[in-house]
Motif scaffolding. Sequence first.
Motif, short mmCIF file in Angstrom:
data_model
loop_
_atom_site.label_atom_id
_atom_site.label_comp_id
_atom_site.label_asym_id
_atom_site.label_seq_id
_atom_site.Cartn_x
_atom_site.Cartn_y
_atom_site.Cartn_z
N ALA A 98 -59.05 -33.17 -33.34
CA ALA A 98 -60.40 -33.38 -33.85
C ALA A 98 -61.26 -34.21 -32.92
CB ALA A 98 -60.32 -34.04 -35.22
N SER A 99 -60.85 -34.38 -31.69
CA SER A 99 -61.56 -35.27 -30.78
C SER A 99 -63.00 -34.82 -30.56
CB SER A 99 -60.84 -35.34 -29.44
OG SER A 99 -61.58 -36.14 -28.54
N LEU A 100 -63.91 -35.73 -30.81
CA LEU A 100 -65.32 -35.52 -30.51
C LEU A 100 -65.75 -36.50 -29.43
CD1 LEU A 100 -66.65 -35.05 -34.16
CD2 LEU A 100 -66.18 -33.28 -32.47
N SER A 101 -64.79 -36.91 -28.61
CA SER A 101 -65.08 -37.88 -27.55
C SER A 101 -66.05 -37.26 -26.54
CB SER A 101 -63.79 -38.28 -26.83
OG SER A 101 -63.30 -37.19 -26.05
N PRO A 102 -66.80 -38.11 -25.85
CA PRO A 102 -67.73 -37.57 -24.85
C PRO A 102 -67.04 -36.67 -23.81
CG PRO A 102 -68.26 -39.85 -25.30
CD PRO A 102 -66.97 -39.55 -26.02
N LYS A 103 -65.83 -37.04 -23.38
CA LYS A 103 -65.13 -36.23 -22.38
C LYS A 103 -64.81 -34.84 -22.93
CE LYS A 103 -60.96 -36.05 -19.56
NZ LYS A 103 -59.67 -36.67 -19.26
N ALA A 104 -64.27 -34.80 -24.15
CA ALA A 104 -63.92 -33.50 -24.75
C ALA A 104 -65.16 -32.66 -25.00
CB ALA A 104 -63.16 -33.72 -26.06
N MET A 105 -66.18 -33.28 -25.54
CA MET A 105 -67.40 -32.53 -25.88
C MET A 105 -68.16 -32.09 -24.63
SD MET A 105 -67.18 -32.10 -29.06
CE MET A 105 -68.77 -31.39 -29.43
N LEU A 106 -68.15 -32.92 -23.59
CA LEU A 106 -68.84 -32.54 -22.35
C LEU A 106 -68.23 -31.28 -21.76
CD1 LEU A 106 -70.84 -33.17 -20.03
CD2 LEU A 106 -69.01 -34.51 -18.98
N LEU A 107 -66.90 -31.23 -21.69
CA LEU A 107 -66.25 -30.04 -21.13
C LEU A 107 -66.53 -28.80 -21.98
CD1 LEU A 107 -62.80 -31.51 -20.03
CD2 LEU A 107 -64.68 -30.76 -18.56
#
Length: 188
Positions: A98-107
Motif C-alpha cells: 500500500a505504499s504511497l511514498s514519494p519514491k513509489a508514486m513518482l515511479l
Amino acid sequence: MNLFELFLVAVGLSMDAFAVSICKGLALKEARPRHMALAGLWFGGFQALMPVLGYLVGVQFKDAITAVDHWIAFGLLAVIGGNMVREALSGDGEEADASLSPKAMLLLALATSIDALAVGVGFAFLSVNIAAAAGFIGAVTFLLSGAGMKVGSLFGAKYKNRAELAGGVILILLGTKILLEHLGVLSF
C-alpha cells in the motif's frame, strides 16, 4: 481539436493511471479521501506535466521520443510489477503493498505518463492551447485515479491476501500491452 476529442484523449491517457490506482487501492484496507487525493495529485499532475514537456520538445525530438516511449513504460511497469509479485510470493508485509511514498508514486506516475509526453509532441503540430489541454487531461486523470483507489480498496478489503500479487500482474500486463501496441502487435 474539439472538446470531445480532447476528452477522449484525456480518458485514454488516464486509463493507465486508473489501473495502477486500482492496484494501489487493492492493497489498502480503506481508501480515505486523502489517499484518493494523493493518487489523483501524483497521476493527474504527471499527466498534465508530460504533454507540456512534450509540446516544448516539439518536432526536433519527435522520432527519438516516440521510438522509445513504449520501452521506457514497459521497463518501469515490469520492474515495479515484478517487485510486487516477488513481495507477494515471499510473504512480505502489507506495508509495501500500500505504499504511497514519494519514491513509489513518482515511479508509477512517470511510468503511466510516458504516453502523455508523446501526445504533447503531437500537440505541437496541432492548433492546441497546451495549458488548457494539459489542465483538462490532469483533471480527468485526477478524478479517475481517485475513483480507482476507492474501487480497488473496496475489492481489496475482501481479498487483501492476493492484492499485491494481482496488482503486480496487472502492472506487468499493462506494460506488456503498451509495448505490444507500440510494436504494432496489438491494436485497440
